[in-house]
Design an enzyme around this catalytic site. Structure first.
Site, short mmCIF file in Angstrom:
data_model
loop_
_atom_site.label_atom_id
_atom_site.label_comp_id
_atom_site.label_asym_id
_atom_site.label_seq_id
_atom_site.Cartn_x
_atom_site.Cartn_y
_atom_site.Cartn_z
N TRP A 155 0.75 -1.15 -0.09
CA TRP A 155 -0.10 0.02 -0.11
C TRP A 155 0.92 1.01 -0.16
CZ3 TRP A 155 1.92 2.64 3.74
CH2 TRP A 155 2.36 1.92 4.99
N ASN A 156 2.34 1.01 0.29
CA ASN A 156 2.89 2.36 0.44
C ASN A 156 3.30 3.17 -0.85
OD1 ASN A 156 5.01 0.51 -0.06
ND2 ASN A 156 6.31 1.53 1.08
N LYS A 179 -2.38 -8.35 -7.33
CA LYS A 179 -3.44 -8.13 -6.59
C LYS A 179 -2.95 -6.96 -5.48
CE LYS A 179 -3.23 -9.51 -2.31
NZ LYS A 179 -3.57 -8.03 -1.77
N PRO A 180 -3.34 -5.77 -5.72
CA PRO A 180 -3.17 -4.80 -5.15
C PRO A 180 -3.18 -4.90 -3.39
CG PRO A 180 -4.86 -4.03 -6.24
CD PRO A 180 -4.59 -5.80 -6.54
N ALA A 181 -2.79 -3.89 -2.47
CA ALA A 181 -3.11 -4.02 -1.23
C ALA A 181 -4.69 -3.82 -1.02
CB ALA A 181 -2.25 -3.08 -0.18
N GLY A 233 6.74 -6.24 -0.45
CA GLY A 233 6.05 -6.44 1.00
C GLY A 233 6.77 -6.78 2.18
N SER A 234 6.23 -7.16 3.28
CA SER A 234 6.87 -7.21 4.61
C SER A 234 7.75 -8.50 4.34
CB SER A 234 6.20 -7.41 5.65
OG SER A 234 4.94 -8.58 5.55
N LEU A 256 11.73 -6.73 0.01
CA LEU A 256 10.97 -6.76 1.41
C LEU A 256 11.38 -5.85 2.29
CD1 LEU A 256 11.74 -10.78 1.57
CD2 LEU A 256 9.67 -9.63 0.69
N CYS A 289 10.23 1.53 2.35
CA CYS A 289 11.34 0.44 2.64
C CYS A 289 12.75 0.95 2.63
CB CYS A 289 11.06 -0.53 1.47
SG CYS A 289 11.59 0.08 -0.09
N1 LIG Z 1 11.63 -3.79 -0.82
C1 LIG Z 1 10.82 -3.02 -1.55
O1 LIG Z 1 10.96 -2.47 -2.68
C2 LIG Z 1 9.65 -2.54 -0.60
C3 LIG Z 1 8.68 -1.61 -1.25
C4 LIG Z 1 7.67 -1.24 -0.69
C5 LIG Z 1 7.10 -1.85 0.77
N2 LIG Z 1 8.18 -2.70 1.20
C6 LIG Z 1 7.74 -3.32 2.44
O2 LIG Z 1 6.43 -3.79 2.62
C7 LIG Z 1 5.99 -3.67 3.95
C8 LIG Z 1 4.91 -2.64 4.04
O3 LIG Z 1 3.80 -3.09 3.07
P1 LIG Z 1 2.77 -3.75 3.46
O4 LIG Z 1 2.20 -3.70 4.92
O5 LIG Z 1 1.58 -3.72 2.46
O6 LIG Z 1 3.20 -5.29 3.59
P2 LIG Z 1 2.45 -6.76 3.69
O7 LIG Z 1 3.57 -7.75 3.59
O8 LIG Z 1 1.71 -6.74 4.80
O9 LIG Z 1 1.52 -6.65 2.45
C9 LIG Z 1 2.17 -6.61 1.14
C10 LIG Z 1 1.18 -7.36 0.36
O10 LIG Z 1 0.95 -8.75 0.36
C11 LIG Z 1 -0.58 -9.00 1.03
N3 LIG Z 1 -0.45 -10.13 1.69
C12 LIG Z 1 -0.19 -10.06 2.93
N4 LIG Z 1 -0.34 -11.36 3.61
C13 LIG Z 1 -0.37 -12.04 2.52
C14 LIG Z 1 -0.71 -13.72 2.35
N5 LIG Z 1 -0.34 -14.20 3.53
N6 LIG Z 1 -0.66 -14.21 1.19
C15 LIG Z 1 -0.66 -13.19 0.11
N7 LIG Z 1 -0.67 -11.90 0.09
C16 LIG Z 1 -0.47 -11.28 1.19
C17 LIG Z 1 -1.02 -7.93 1.23
O11 LIG Z 1 -2.31 -7.93 1.00
C18 LIG Z 1 -0.39 -6.77 0.18
O12 LIG Z 1 -0.90 -6.70 -1.01
C19 LIG Z 1 7.40 -3.16 4.67
O13 LIG Z 1 7.93 -4.08 5.35
C20 LIG Z 1 8.20 -2.33 3.53
O14 LIG Z 1 9.45 -2.54 4.02
C21 LIG Z 1 9.32 -3.03 0.56
O1 LIG Z 2 8.97 1.58 -0.25
C1 LIG Z 2 9.73 1.10 -1.20
C2 LIG Z 2 9.97 1.74 -2.15
O2 LIG Z 2 10.70 0.99 -3.02
C3 LIG Z 2 10.72 3.19 -2.03
S1 LIG Z 2 11.17 3.74 -3.46
O3 LIG Z 2 9.85 4.56 -4.02
O4 LIG Z 2 11.53 2.99 -4.52
O5 LIG Z 2 12.10 5.07 -3.11
#
Ligand SMILES: NC(=O)c1ccc[n+]([C@@H]2O[C@H](COP(=O)([O-])OP(=O)(O)OC[C@H]3O[C@@H](n4cnc5c(N)ncnc54)[C@H](O)[C@@H]3O)[C@@H](O)[C@H]2O)c1
Ligand SMILES: O=C[C@H](O)CS(=O)(=O)O
Length: 482
Positions: A155-156, A179-181, A233-234, A256, A289
């Site tokens: 979602w971020n 699948k988006p958040a 995601g996380s 991640l 992230c």
């Molecule tokens: N490394 C990167 O480029 C990057 C970029 C953006 C965000 N992130 C990370 O994402 C996290 C924040 O985003 P968030 O809160 O949406 O993360 P999240 O992991 O909770 O969710 C991410 C996505 O995964 C889905 N999801 C959650 N549980 C699932 C499951 N069991 N099976 C399938 N899909 C599932 C969510 O619906 C969402 O679409 C932070 O840890 C951040 O560091 C990393």
């Molecule tokens: O949250 C993670 C994003 O990848 C940050 S950026 O937009 O790529 O800088």
């Protein structure tokens, strides 16, 4: 709600097989600044996810067999449509995610830059002719698309994180389901409207909106027709999805979590370091992230840095992303605010000292004040990804201590260091266990660079000439000619 409601980019339906699907139940999309419902969208489950995979599977031969130039043209047209609709896309993004409009516009342009980049890279997928071991055969290498790609995005950055995946996938000749958040589906659906307008053929790009993430994830990771999962995601969810993909040996790209150290050495340009730390820490209210997660300042410049940094933090304005001059919008949910409050409380209980902020914002939005606190390197707040507007500051004595503190985490996404000593820069940058290192610069994200992490921050790279490899298979042809 803001005038965005009158844009045709705002859709309730999911986009599957080139059709706009209506479901049987809905989910509400809330504005994080006010809590009000800005839209209700149709909420789908595993059946729709399966239908999307079937659509992508059906469309694959057609899309794969187009010439690279044909795919490049369609991607470029999509890019141009996004640029033309930047303002509407930014309004939708701010409404559902909360970030200031200026950051939302920047995200739209940032995501579009990946589509532009991979429209160009599509025409630069090269194979090899290799010197044969014997003269009775020829050795060739082909690069071919992986096939159906499934993506799950956070979602971020609901627009750019999707664009950063769809662009290399479609450029390589793959078809795509995502699948988006559930917190921020509108940006992905708006991209689908523009995909259709740009001539992306039915079934090539599919968006399934669902509050049942686990169900959809089980389809995306379990269906044998899906040959790659690209997840942002996380780290805990990334580990779960990678394990699920193992059952059908899918390729995975994982972007991640992070725990970025921001190291200020005693020879740094302090004003530049302060500006870099503010930009890195408070972008998207600290919900990126690669946000600075720990600030390490060398003893000799510690007091000077703290004084200047806190003065800048005190000037930051928080409020609705639609307000002019706002630096920080709300956090995504009340739970996210609760997590940050918990981390600050734990840090203080462990001996940390709040220098500024340290409490929730006013009003009914999900606001937390920009915060600076002094902590020890062992503080619990330094062990977790804060994902909020809080700066833990740690004092260090020498270079080796800084490197040791910086590397003392399972994460390895981004790190930052400020120094004007070339030898120190090389020695420290080479020792930092991170996928990306900003040196006297914290604005490290762009489509031409390989974005990604090591250790538990992920696998693979997005963007750059390296980003296409994750969506290609290497096929070796041994051709007998005798
Ligand atoms: N490394 C990167 O480029 C990057 C970029 C953006 C965000 N992130 C990370 O994402 C996290 C924040 O985003 P968030 O809160 O949406 O993360 P999240 O992991 O909770 O969710 C991410 C996505 O995964 C889905 N999801 C959650 N549980 C699932 C499951 N069991 N099976 C399938 N899909 C599932 C969510 O619906 C969402 O679409 C932070 O840890 C951040 O560091 C990393
Ligand atoms: O949250 C993670 C994003 O990848 C940050 S950026 O937009 O790529 O800088």
């Amino acid at each position: 709600m803001h005038k965005l409601l009158n844009t045709p980019l705002l859709r309730k339906e999911s986009y599957i097989g080139g059709e706009w699907w209506r479901g049987e139940s809905t989910l509400a999309v809330h504005c994080p600044a006010t809590g009000e419902t800005i839209e209700t969208v149709w909420d789908f489950d595993r059946e729709a996810a399966t239908a999307a995979v079937r659509s992508a599977e059906l469309a694959l031969p057609m899309w794969r067999d187009k010439t690279a130039k044909e795919r490049a043209h369609i991607l470029r047209t999509w890019h141009d449509e996004i640029i033309r609709h930047t303002e509407e896309l930014a309004l939708i993004l701010t409404a559902e995610q909360g970030k200031p409009l200026a950051e939302a516009r920047a995200e739209i342009l940032y995501g579009a830059s990946y589509i532009e980049w991979f429209a160009e890279e599509a025409k630069r997928i090269y194979g090899d002719v290799i010197a044969p071991p014997n003269n009775d055969r020829r050795v060739l290498v082909l690069k071919q698309p992986v096939g159906v790609v499934a993506a799950i995005t956070p979602w971020n950055f609901p627009s750019a994180m999707l664009a950063r995946k769809l662009a290399p996938a479609l450029a390589a000749g793959c078809t795509f389901v995502c699948k988006p958040a559930a917190e921020t589906p509108l940006s992905a659906l708006a991209l689908a409207v523009l995909a259709e307008k740009a001539g992306v053929p039915a079934g090539v790009f599919n968006v399934v909106v669902s509050s049942r993430a686990r169900e959809v994830g089980e389809v995306f990771t379990g269906d044998a027709a899906v040959r790659k999962l690209s997840f942002t995601g996380s780290t805990p969810v990334g580990k779960l999805l990678a394990a699920q993909c193992a059952q059908t040996v899918k390729k995975v790209s994982l972007e991640l979590g992070g725990n970025a150290p921001f190291i200020v050495f005693d020879d740094a340009d302090i004003d530049r370091a302060v500006a870099g730390a503010i930009a890195s820490k408070y972008r998207n209210a600290g919900q990126t992230c690669i946000c600075t997660n720990r600030i390490l300042v060398q003893d000799a410049v510690y007091d000077k840095f703290i004084e200047k940094y806190c003065a800048r933090v005190a000037e930051l304005k928080i409020g609705s992303g639609f307000e002019d001059g706002v630096d920080l919008g709300p956090m995504i949910t009340a739970d996210a605010v609760g997590k940050v409050a918990r981390l600050v409380g734990e840090a203080c209980a462990a001996g940390g000292r709040i220098l500024i902020g340290g409490k929730r914002g006013n009003g009914n939005g999900n606001f937390y004040l920009p915060t600076v606190l002094e902590v020890a390197a062992e503080s619990p707040i330094c062990r977790e990804e804060i994902f909020g507007p809080v700066s833990p500051v740690i004092r260090f004595v020498n270079d080796q201590e800084a490197v040791s503190i910086a590397n003392d985490t399972p994460y390895g996404l981004a790190a930052y260091m400020y120094s004007r000593d070339l030898g120190r820069i090389w020695r420290v940058a080479e020792q930092l266990e991170y996928g990306m290192v900003g040196i006297n610069e914290s604005g490290i994200s762009n489509e031409m660079a390989p974005f990604g992490g090591v250790k538990e921050s992920g696998i693979g790279r997005e963007g750059s000439k390296y980003g296409l490899d994750d969506y290609l298979e290497t096929k070796y042809l041994c051709m007998g000619i005798s």
